[in-house]
Design an enzyme around this catalytic site. Structure first.
Site, PDB file in Angstrom:
ATOM      1  N   ASN A 156     -45.967  -4.402 -32.957  1.00 50.55           N
ATOM      2  CA  ASN A 156     -45.796  -4.544 -34.409  1.00 50.55           C
ATOM      3  C   ASN A 156     -44.341  -4.689 -34.858  1.00 50.55           C
ATOM      4  O   ASN A 156     -44.082  -5.324 -35.878  1.00 50.55           O
ATOM      5  CB  ASN A 156     -46.483  -3.392 -35.144  1.00 50.55           C
ATOM      6  CG  ASN A 156     -46.041  -2.035 -34.670  1.00 50.55           C
ATOM      7  OD1 ASN A 156     -45.363  -1.914 -33.645  1.00 50.55           O
ATOM      8  ND2 ASN A 156     -46.410  -1.016 -35.402  1.00 50.55           N
ATOM      9  N   GLU A 166     -44.346   7.680 -28.596  1.00 41.77           N
ATOM     10  CA  GLU A 166     -44.549   7.361 -30.021  1.00 41.77           C
ATOM     11  C   GLU A 166     -45.904   6.688 -30.125  1.00 41.77           C
ATOM     12  O   GLU A 166     -46.040   5.504 -29.812  1.00 41.77           O
ATOM     13  CB  GLU A 166     -43.443   6.415 -30.518  1.00 41.77           C
ATOM     14  CG  GLU A 166     -42.075   7.056 -30.602  1.00 41.77           C
ATOM     15  CD  GLU A 166     -41.964   8.074 -31.715  1.00 41.77           C
ATOM     16  OE1 GLU A 166     -42.896   8.184 -32.544  1.00 41.77           O
ATOM     17  OE2 GLU A 166     -40.963   8.793 -31.740  1.00 41.77           O
ATOM     18  N   CYS A 216     -47.876   2.325 -37.321  1.00 47.55           N
ATOM     19  CA  CYS A 216     -48.431   3.552 -36.728  1.00 47.55           C
ATOM     20  C   CYS A 216     -48.492   4.713 -37.698  1.00 47.55           C
ATOM     21  O   CYS A 216     -49.400   5.531 -37.651  1.00 47.55           O
ATOM     22  CB  CYS A 216     -47.571   3.951 -35.541  1.00 47.55           C
ATOM     23  SG  CYS A 216     -45.823   4.005 -35.956  1.00 47.55           S
ATOM     24  N   GLU A 249     -37.718   9.848 -32.164  1.00 44.89           N
ATOM     25  CA  GLU A 249     -36.781   8.732 -32.148  1.00 44.89           C
ATOM     26  C   GLU A 249     -35.863   8.866 -33.361  1.00 44.89           C
ATOM     27  O   GLU A 249     -36.141   9.620 -34.294  1.00 44.89           O
ATOM     28  CB  GLU A 249     -37.540   7.398 -32.178  1.00 44.89           C
ATOM     29  CG  GLU A 249     -38.326   7.191 -30.888  1.00 44.89           C
ATOM     30  CD  GLU A 249     -38.731   5.761 -30.620  1.00 44.89           C
ATOM     31  OE1 GLU A 249     -39.324   5.138 -31.519  1.00 44.89           O
ATOM     32  OE2 GLU A 249     -38.468   5.273 -29.503  1.00 44.89           O
TER      33      GLU A 249
HETATM   34  P1  NDP Z   1     -50.910  -0.368 -26.440  1.00 50.11           P
HETATM   35  O1  NDP Z   1     -51.015   1.085 -26.193  1.00 50.11           O
HETATM   36  O2  NDP Z   1     -52.052  -1.246 -26.121  1.00 50.11           O
HETATM   37  O3  NDP Z   1     -49.670  -0.960 -25.620  1.00 50.11           O
HETATM   38  C1  NDP Z   1     -48.368  -0.432 -25.752  1.00 50.11           C
HETATM   39  C2  NDP Z   1     -47.512  -0.941 -24.602  1.00 50.11           C
HETATM   40  O4  NDP Z   1     -47.887  -0.291 -23.386  1.00 50.11           O
HETATM   41  C3  NDP Z   1     -47.663  -2.434 -24.334  1.00 50.11           C
HETATM   42  O5  NDP Z   1     -46.416  -2.967 -23.973  1.00 50.11           O
HETATM   43  C4  NDP Z   1     -48.643  -2.448 -23.180  1.00 50.11           C
HETATM   44  O6  NDP Z   1     -48.586  -3.613 -22.426  1.00 50.11           O
HETATM   45  C5  NDP Z   1     -48.161  -1.251 -22.384  1.00 50.11           C
HETATM   46  N1  NDP Z   1     -49.138  -0.695 -21.468  1.00 50.11           N
HETATM   47  C6  NDP Z   1     -50.502  -0.762 -21.529  1.00 50.11           C
HETATM   48  N2  NDP Z   1     -51.051  -0.074 -20.502  1.00 50.11           N
HETATM   49  C7  NDP Z   1     -50.028   0.438 -19.772  1.00 50.11           C
HETATM   50  C8  NDP Z   1     -49.948   1.255 -18.608  1.00 50.11           C
HETATM   51  N3  NDP Z   1     -51.044   1.687 -17.960  1.00 50.11           N
HETATM   52  N4  NDP Z   1     -48.730   1.601 -18.136  1.00 50.11           N
HETATM   53  C9  NDP Z   1     -47.609   1.197 -18.787  1.00 50.11           C
HETATM   54  N5  NDP Z   1     -47.630   0.409 -19.890  1.00 50.11           N
HETATM   55  C10 NDP Z   1     -48.807   0.049 -20.392  1.00 50.11           C
HETATM   56  O7  NDP Z   1     -50.467  -0.497 -27.959  1.00 50.11           O
HETATM   57  P2  NDP Z   1     -50.394  -1.792 -28.870  1.00 50.11           P
HETATM   58  O8  NDP Z   1     -49.382  -2.740 -28.312  1.00 50.11           O
HETATM   59  O9  NDP Z   1     -51.773  -2.284 -29.118  1.00 50.11           O
HETATM   60  O10 NDP Z   1     -49.778  -1.186 -30.223  1.00 50.11           O
HETATM   61  C11 NDP Z   1     -50.535  -0.547 -31.162  1.00 50.11           C
HETATM   62  C12 NDP Z   1     -50.458   0.959 -30.990  1.00 50.11           C
HETATM   63  O11 NDP Z   1     -49.112   1.388 -30.974  1.00 50.11           O
HETATM   64  C13 NDP Z   1     -51.129   1.701 -32.136  1.00 50.11           C
HETATM   65  O12 NDP Z   1     -51.889   2.773 -31.646  1.00 50.11           O
HETATM   66  C14 NDP Z   1     -49.943   2.224 -32.919  1.00 50.11           C
HETATM   67  O13 NDP Z   1     -50.215   3.349 -33.691  1.00 50.11           O
HETATM   68  C15 NDP Z   1     -48.949   2.498 -31.852  1.00 50.11           C
HETATM   69  N6  NDP Z   1     -47.600   2.509 -32.419  1.00 50.11           N
HETATM   70  C16 NDP Z   1     -46.944   3.707 -32.495  1.00 50.11           C
HETATM   71  C17 NDP Z   1     -45.706   3.770 -33.103  1.00 50.11           C
HETATM   72  C18 NDP Z   1     -44.940   5.052 -33.175  1.00 50.11           C
HETATM   73  O14 NDP Z   1     -43.733   4.986 -33.273  1.00 50.11           O
HETATM   74  N7  NDP Z   1     -45.564   6.211 -33.147  1.00 50.11           N
HETATM   75  C19 NDP Z   1     -45.089   2.579 -33.705  1.00 50.11           C
HETATM   76  C20 NDP Z   1     -45.853   1.379 -33.507  1.00 50.11           C
HETATM   77  C21 NDP Z   1     -47.086   1.355 -32.912  1.00 50.11           C
HETATM   78  P3  NDP Z   1     -49.374  -4.921 -22.928  1.00 50.11           P
HETATM   79  O15 NDP Z   1     -48.313  -5.894 -23.089  1.00 50.11           O
HETATM   80  O16 NDP Z   1     -50.328  -5.241 -21.824  1.00 50.11           O
HETATM   81  O17 NDP Z   1     -50.084  -4.603 -24.187  1.00 50.11           O
END
Ligand code: NDP
Length: 485
Positions: A154, A251, A285, A459
């Site tokens: 995002n 996060e 998020c 963060e």
């Molecule tokens: P995901 O959890 O699907 O993915 C996050 C990242 O982790 C991606 O780069 C993903 O790769 C990677 N990933 C997935 N599986 C693994 C693994 N087993 N080991 C290491 N890395 C892995 O989240 P989204 O990208 O769909 O983002 C949305 C989510 O993020 C929502 O739940 C949102 O709330 C949260 N979020 C939290 C924030 C915060 O600061 N608290 C801010 C923004 C979002 P890939 O490229 O394959 O997806």
């Protein structure tokens, strides 16, 4: 002809672009049209190895530079990002589909703030002197070493900077893996850091899916993992990091409460609910997606909310008049539409929206449900789209208990003119990032992060320094050593 969003190559390692087309191709789709605008290749094991070995080596000299020198580089990078804000914002819009109206003020600018803030702090990271009679202890704040950053889709520029800037300020190096959905922007951050004078190898970007993230997290050379992502991914990554006893920042997601008491200024409360649900088309998020409205003002609130939501301008994200963009992918659009259907089926009252918009791209109308109850799926699960649930409440005690009845604990907000109540309610809410008469402000000076399943660590702010450094304690004896024998 190549599209202007096509990067020079997929990865940025050791100060330069690197390609390896043996990796799985990852198409980059512009969410406003569905057109493919670029291709990158997932990192092969050789690319992962190159990034990790380079970053491990580069960290040693980087940590030996003075904080003032490191800080100067980060602040120069901030200046470059601000000078190029327009181009970086256009790229962010291509990467995410978010309207330019937003990206011009919330992405490269936020990244630049982080680089400037942590650049400013870098020279002041000191230890303390602890006198013990003739002897003393001194402490040193040291880098952790090699950090891995993994981003959600995002805020690709912001996330790269929120992780990279404090990591580098403390003398760490970083390998950053963006989400496969938005791989473009972090490459520009890496380019800019080099231009600003960062030594090659201190900030590297590799592309890939979860398996590349997994390879980075489990590598024994890695000292820390900072993830922005969903709770299920967070649990996996946290467990993998624990195996190697690595530091973590998590996060993760949320289902945050926004509580509106009947003495609140209605227009401000409606504005807060709009900012907390529809900015970035709801893909934030910390969003306050459970909007608890005290019964006395419910219908007035809903009427004003529907009226103002009707003013959202859906359209070409590159047109600065557009105030509401598409979902990042077709898949995310379908997930969100599934939740909208669930809301209808489970008996919530649709106030506005509720459909895919009749236009190209992955647009969903900003959607408001009223009469939502705590047990409905739309009130329990993170949707990550423009779907606001309005729930009724009568008393403060009741709303606090209901607001806390969730596995998540990222954010919380309260609107009321009664400041005693505002502070009391915030004090009783289980959340890390809170707001009074506002919602979703995220200045770099303020700590950001969640409690419960929403995460570990913080963060931004001085707090982030604690999560990217460690304290060494040194006992100094002035006299003789006594021993039992
Ligand atoms: P995901 O959890 O699907 O993915 C996050 C990242 O982790 C991606 O780069 C993903 O790769 C990677 N990933 C997935 N599986 C693994 C693994 N087993 N080991 C290491 N890395 C892995 O989240 P989204 O990208 O769909 O983002 C949305 C989510 O993020 C929502 O739940 C949102 O709330 C949260 N979020 C939290 C924030 C915060 O600061 N608290 C801010 C923004 C979002 P890939 O490229 O394959 O997806």
């Amino acid at each position: 002809m190549t599209h202007p969003a096509q990067p020079e190559a997929s990865h940025f390692i050791n100060g330069e672009y690197v390609e390896d087309t043996a990796g799985t191709p990852i198409p980059v789709i512009y969410a406003a049209t569905g057109a493919q605008i670029a291709t990158v290749y997932a990192a092969t094991p050789a690319i992962v190895e190159l990034a990790l070995s380079t970053a491990k080596e580069a960290q040693k000299a980087w940590a030996k530079m003075t904080g003032t020198e490191r800080g100067r580089i980060l602040r120069r990078a901030a200046d470059i990002m601000r000078e190029r804000n327009h181009d970086l914002s256009v790229l962010e819009t291509y990467d995410t589909g978010k309207p330019l109206q937003e990206t011009l003020v919330a992405d490269a600018t936020s990244g630049a703030d982080a680089l400037e803030y942590f650049g400013g702090l870098a020279a002041s990271l000191t230890g303390e002197h602890i006198p013990l009679g003739e002897d003393w202890v001194y402490t040193k704040r040291e880098a952790l070493g090699l950090c891995v950053g993994i981003g959600a889709w995002n805020y690709p520029t912001q996330i790269a900077c929120w992780k990279g800037a404090p990591a580098l300020a403390c003398g760490n190096s970083m390998v950053f893996k963006p989400s496969e959905t938005t791989p473009l922007c972090a490459l520009k951050v890496a380019e800019i850091l080099i231009e600003a004078g960062a030594p090659a190898g201190v900030f590297n970007v590799v592309q890939g899916m979860g398996e590349v993230g997994g390879a980075l997290v489990t590598d024994p050379r890695v000292d820390k993992v900072s993830l922005t992502g969903s709770v299920p991914t967070g649990k996996k990554v946290y467990a993998a990091a624990a195996e190697g006893m690595k530091h973590v920042t998590m996060e993760l997601g949320g289902k945050s409460p926004l509580i509106i008491f009947d003495d609140a200024d209605i227009d401000n409360a409606v504005g807060g609910a709009i900012n907390g649900n529809f900015y970035s088309s709801g893909q934030v998020c910390s969003n306050g997606t459970r909007v608890f409205v005290q019964k006395g003002i419910k219908e007035k609130f809903l009427a004003r909310l529907a009226e103002r939501t009707g003013n959202a301008i859906l359209g070409d994200p590159m047109d600065e008049a557009t105030s509401f963009g598409p979902m990042v992918t077709e898949n995310q659009m379908n997930i969100v539409l599934g939740y909208v259907e669930k809301g209808k089926e489970e008996g919530a009252r649709l106030i506005c929206g509720g459909n895919r918009a009749d236009m190209d791209g992955y647009f969903i109308e900003p959607t408001v449900f009223a009469d939502v109850t705590d047990d409905m799926t739309i009130a329990r699960e993170e949707i990550f789209g423009p779907v606001m649930s309005v729930l009724d409440f009568e008393t403060e005690e009741e709303v606090v208990a209901r607001a806390n009845d969730t596995e998540f604990g990222l954010s919380a907000g309260v609107f009321t003119k009664d400041f005693t109540r505002a502070h009391r309610v915030i004090g009783n809410l289980e959340a890390g990032s809170c707001f009074i008469n506002s919602y979703n402000d995220a200045p770099v000076e303020a700590p950001f992060g969640g409690v419960k399943a929403s995460g570990v660590g913080r963060e931004n702010s001085k707090e982030a320094i604690k999560h990217f450094s460690q304290v060494k304690s040194v006992y100094v004896r002035m006299g003789d050593v006594e021993a039992a024998f």
